[in-house]
Design a protein around this motif. Structure first.
Motif, PDB file in Angstrom:
ATOM      1  N   SER A 162       4.322   5.614  13.145  1.00 38.64           N
ATOM      2  CA  SER A 162       5.316   5.659  14.022  1.00 38.64           C
ATOM      3  C   SER A 162       6.510   4.785  13.276  1.00 38.64           C
ATOM      4  O   SER A 162       6.976   3.775  13.655  1.00 38.64           O
ATOM      5  N   PRO A 163       6.869   5.120  11.996  1.00 39.95           N
ATOM      6  CA  PRO A 163       6.725   6.601  11.423  1.00 39.95           C
ATOM      7  C   PRO A 163       5.381   6.208  10.264  1.00 39.95           C
ATOM      8  O   PRO A 163       5.236   5.086  10.005  1.00 39.95           O
ATOM      9  N   VAL A 164       5.112   7.168   9.728  1.00 38.32           N
ATOM     10  CA  VAL A 164       4.162   7.239   8.780  1.00 38.32           C
ATOM     11  C   VAL A 164       4.775   6.547   7.326  1.00 38.32           C
ATOM     12  O   VAL A 164       5.807   6.835   7.192  1.00 38.32           O
ATOM     13  N   THR A 165       4.118   5.960   6.795  1.00 41.14           N
ATOM     14  CA  THR A 165       4.782   5.014   5.288  1.00 41.14           C
ATOM     15  C   THR A 165       3.864   5.375   3.931  1.00 41.14           C
ATOM     16  O   THR A 165       2.799   6.119   4.266  1.00 41.14           O
ATOM     17  N   TYR A 166       4.507   4.897   2.860  1.00 48.22           N
ATOM     18  CA  TYR A 166       3.560   5.182   1.792  1.00 48.22           C
ATOM     19  C   TYR A 166       2.404   4.454   1.763  1.00 48.22           C
ATOM     20  O   TYR A 166       1.427   4.738   1.234  1.00 48.22           O
ATOM     21  N   ILE A 172      -2.829  -4.170  -5.594  1.00 50.21           N
ATOM     22  CA  ILE A 172      -1.435  -4.147  -5.543  1.00 50.21           C
ATOM     23  C   ILE A 172      -0.990  -4.448  -4.200  1.00 50.21           C
ATOM     24  O   ILE A 172      -1.066  -3.483  -3.474  1.00 50.21           O
ATOM     25  N   GLN A 173      -0.650  -5.674  -3.908  1.00 49.32           N
ATOM     26  CA  GLN A 173      -0.205  -5.766  -2.347  1.00 49.32           C
ATOM     27  C   GLN A 173       1.016  -5.215  -1.995  1.00 49.32           C
ATOM     28  O   GLN A 173       1.909  -5.232  -2.553  1.00 49.32           O
ATOM     29  N   ASN A 174       1.006  -4.633  -0.751  1.00 49.44           N
ATOM     30  CA  ASN A 174       1.858  -3.714   0.035  1.00 49.44           C
ATOM     31  C   ASN A 174       1.693  -3.998   1.267  1.00 49.44           C
ATOM     32  O   ASN A 174       0.816  -3.968   2.071  1.00 49.44           O
ATOM     33  N   ASP A 175       2.781  -4.769   1.910  1.00 51.49           N
ATOM     34  CA  ASP A 175       2.696  -5.256   3.347  1.00 51.49           C
ATOM     35  C   ASP A 175       3.789  -4.258   3.925  1.00 51.49           C
ATOM     36  O   ASP A 175       4.274  -4.865   5.002  1.00 51.49           O
ATOM     37  N   VAL A 176       4.117  -3.124   3.567  1.00 51.45           N
ATOM     38  CA  VAL A 176       5.054  -2.202   4.103  1.00 51.45           C
ATOM     39  C   VAL A 176       4.283  -1.816   5.553  1.00 51.45           C
ATOM     40  O   VAL A 176       3.123  -1.710   5.569  1.00 51.45           O
ATOM     41  N   SER A 177       5.145  -1.838   6.704  1.00 51.21           N
ATOM     42  CA  SER A 177       4.590  -1.610   7.916  1.00 51.21           C
ATOM     43  C   SER A 177       5.435  -0.675   8.836  1.00 51.21           C
ATOM     44  O   SER A 177       6.605  -0.812   8.482  1.00 51.21           O
ATOM     45  N   PHE A 222      13.983  -2.248  10.298  1.00 51.77           N
ATOM     46  CA  PHE A 222      15.119  -1.829   9.047  1.00 51.77           C
ATOM     47  C   PHE A 222      16.211  -0.567   9.832  1.00 51.77           C
ATOM     48  O   PHE A 222      17.404  -0.832   9.723  1.00 51.77           O
ATOM     49  N   LEU A 223      15.522   0.251  10.295  1.00 54.43           N
ATOM     50  CA  LEU A 223      16.235   1.483  11.065  1.00 54.43           C
ATOM     51  C   LEU A 223      17.192   1.036  12.043  1.00 54.43           C
ATOM     52  O   LEU A 223      18.394   1.302  12.092  1.00 54.43           O
ATOM     53  N   ARG A 224      16.742  -0.034  12.989  1.00 52.20           N
ATOM     54  CA  ARG A 224      17.646  -0.498  14.023  1.00 52.20           C
ATOM     55  C   ARG A 224      18.751  -1.393  13.399  1.00 52.20           C
ATOM     56  O   ARG A 224      19.774  -1.171  13.947  1.00 52.20           O
ATOM     57  N   ARG A 225      18.583  -2.058  12.271  1.00 49.56           N
ATOM     58  CA  ARG A 225      19.574  -2.582  11.768  1.00 49.56           C
ATOM     59  C   ARG A 225      20.462  -1.930  10.691  1.00 49.56           C
ATOM     60  O   ARG A 225      21.424  -2.556  10.132  1.00 49.56           O
ATOM     61  N   GLY A 226      20.155  -0.603  10.690  1.00 52.26           N
ATOM     62  CA  GLY A 226      21.094   0.236   9.774  1.00 52.26           C
ATOM     63  C   GLY A 226      20.791   0.060   8.359  1.00 52.26           C
ATOM     64  O   GLY A 226      21.530   0.362   7.466  1.00 52.26           O
ATOM     65  N   LEU A 227      19.518  -0.637   7.667  1.00 52.14           N
ATOM     66  CA  LEU A 227      19.253  -0.764   6.601  1.00 52.14           C
ATOM     67  C   LEU A 227      18.344   0.516   5.864  1.00 52.14           C
ATOM     68  O   LEU A 227      17.828   1.370   6.843  1.00 52.14           O
ATOM     69  N   SER A 228      18.531   0.803   4.799  1.00 54.97           N
ATOM     70  CA  SER A 228      17.846   1.928   4.014  1.00 54.97           C
ATOM     71  C   SER A 228      16.269   1.795   4.245  1.00 54.97           C
ATOM     72  O   SER A 228      15.795   0.575   3.688  1.00 54.97           O
ATOM     73  N   VAL A 229      15.521   2.896   4.148  1.00 55.17           N
ATOM     74  CA  VAL A 229      14.221   2.745   4.177  1.00 55.17           C
ATOM     75  C   VAL A 229      13.907   3.838   3.165  1.00 55.17           C
ATOM     76  O   VAL A 229      12.438   3.907   2.926  1.00 55.17           O
ATOM     77  N   ARG A 230      14.514   4.328   2.404  1.00 60.63           N
ATOM     78  CA  ARG A 230      14.139   4.936   1.099  1.00 60.63           C
ATOM     79  C   ARG A 230      12.865   4.343   0.106  1.00 60.63           C
ATOM     80  O   ARG A 230      13.169   3.190  -0.021  1.00 60.63           O
ATOM     81  N   TYR A 231      12.246   4.974  -0.152  1.00 61.76           N
ATOM     82  CA  TYR A 231      11.097   4.490  -1.011  1.00 61.76           C
ATOM     83  C   TYR A 231       9.940   3.535  -0.408  1.00 61.76           C
ATOM     84  O   TYR A 231       9.230   2.954  -0.748  1.00 61.76           O
ATOM     85  N   LEU A 232      10.445   3.381   0.996  1.00 60.24           N
ATOM     86  CA  LEU A 232       9.194   2.802   1.937  1.00 60.24           C
ATOM     87  C   LEU A 232       8.579   4.135   2.427  1.00 60.24           C
ATOM     88  O   LEU A 232       7.250   3.755   2.672  1.00 60.24           O
TER      89      LEU A 232
END
Length: 282
Positions: A48-52, A218-223, A230-240
């Motif tokens: 929620s949502p699915v990420t890379y 390769i460390q990846n801490d995207v969650s 990010f979405l609540r703050r109006g920031l881009s989530v492209r490439y995440l």
């Protein structure tokens, strides 16, 4: 060769969502190497949502399996959790299944989404794995070797190391569920920063032979939690996230009004549900 279910065990029984059909269009029905054991990877989670990173875990598992085991992967499934798993930031099942479907169908050639868990009452991880075992081995009859020999498929849980962390904590998971998941099925765990893998696996030493640790080179801490912030703050989530998932979220204005995630709500399984025996079928 994967062992057959114990003939003395009761026949599993399951509930099913309306109009449900088990998706097997990407399940490899004929093995490439008959000397190996066929396995299917199942990742359970909120997505929620699915990420890379969710998708990347499957690719890391594929590399690990090819280089370090006698397994052959014949399928990979994402299994989004039910809406009845009460968790902050959990979007409704229809949206999460749709996003997982976009992510798997449009960015992968072998991953599939199974909506069985999402569209009904909460199902424990042990039951979800039983469901896959039943559908693949009992209903579909497993897979075949190139020589035509029928083989049962070993179902294995794929997860991040935070899951092993919770499994090693006393009282979080029922022993019967742990024995069912780690003993009968086994798991592949992707390392993440902040988890003491040695300590966790020491606590689960009884099943250590069935726990495979995959290094994250390769460390990846995207969650999903960070993406929602990010979405609540109006920031881009492209490439995440995969682009089709980003477009889906933006077109529908999802995650704009979500309340901040409560501390401690990120664990998926027995933490927030009473411990029960595994029925006949994070």
């Amino acid at each position: 060769m994967a062992s057959s279910p114990d003939s003395t065990s009761p026949k599993p029984t399951f509930t099913y969502p309306t109009n449900y059909t088990f998706p097997h269009h990407r399940l490899q029905r004929v093995m490439k190497d008959s000397s190996k054991t066929p396995i299917v990877l199942v990742a359970c989670g909120s997505f929620s949502p699915v990420t890379y990173l969710h998708l990347r875990m499957f690719e890391m598992a594929k590399d690990y399996v090819r280089q370090n085991t006698d397994f052959e992967i014949v399928g990979g499934y994402l299994s989004p959790v039910s809406e009845e798993y009460k968790k902050a930031g959990l979007l409704n099942a229809a949206h999460r299944v749709a996003m997982c479907t976009l992510a798997s169908e449009e960015t992968s050639t072998w991953l599939t989404v199974d909506p069985w868990e999402a569209f009904q009452s909460y199902q424990r991880t042990a039951v979800v794995l039983d469901h896959f075992d039943f559908e693949i081995n009992t209903i579909l009859g497993g897979v075949k070797t190139a020589e035509g020999e029928a083989r049962n498929v070993k179902v294995m849980l794929l997860a991040g190391s935070d899951l092993i962390g919770t499994m090693s904590e006393p009282g979080v998971w029922s022993y019967r569920d742990l024995d069912h998941i780690l003993g009968r099925y086994g798991c592949l765990i992707v390392e993440r920063a902040g988890t003491d893998m040695d300590q966790a696996t020491d606590s689960l030493a009884r099943w250590r032979h069935n726990i495979h640790i995959i290094p994250q080179l390769i460390q990846n801490d995207v969650s999903s939690t960070k993406v929602r912030l990010f979405l609540r703050r109006g920031l881009s989530v492209r490439y995440l996230l995969p682009n089709p998932v980003v477009d889906y979220i933006e077109d529908r204005g999802l995650y704009q009004d979500e309340a901040p995630t409560e501390k401690g709500k990120e664990r998926r399984d027995s933490i927030s549900t009473p411990k029960k025996d595994v029925p006949s079928a994070s």
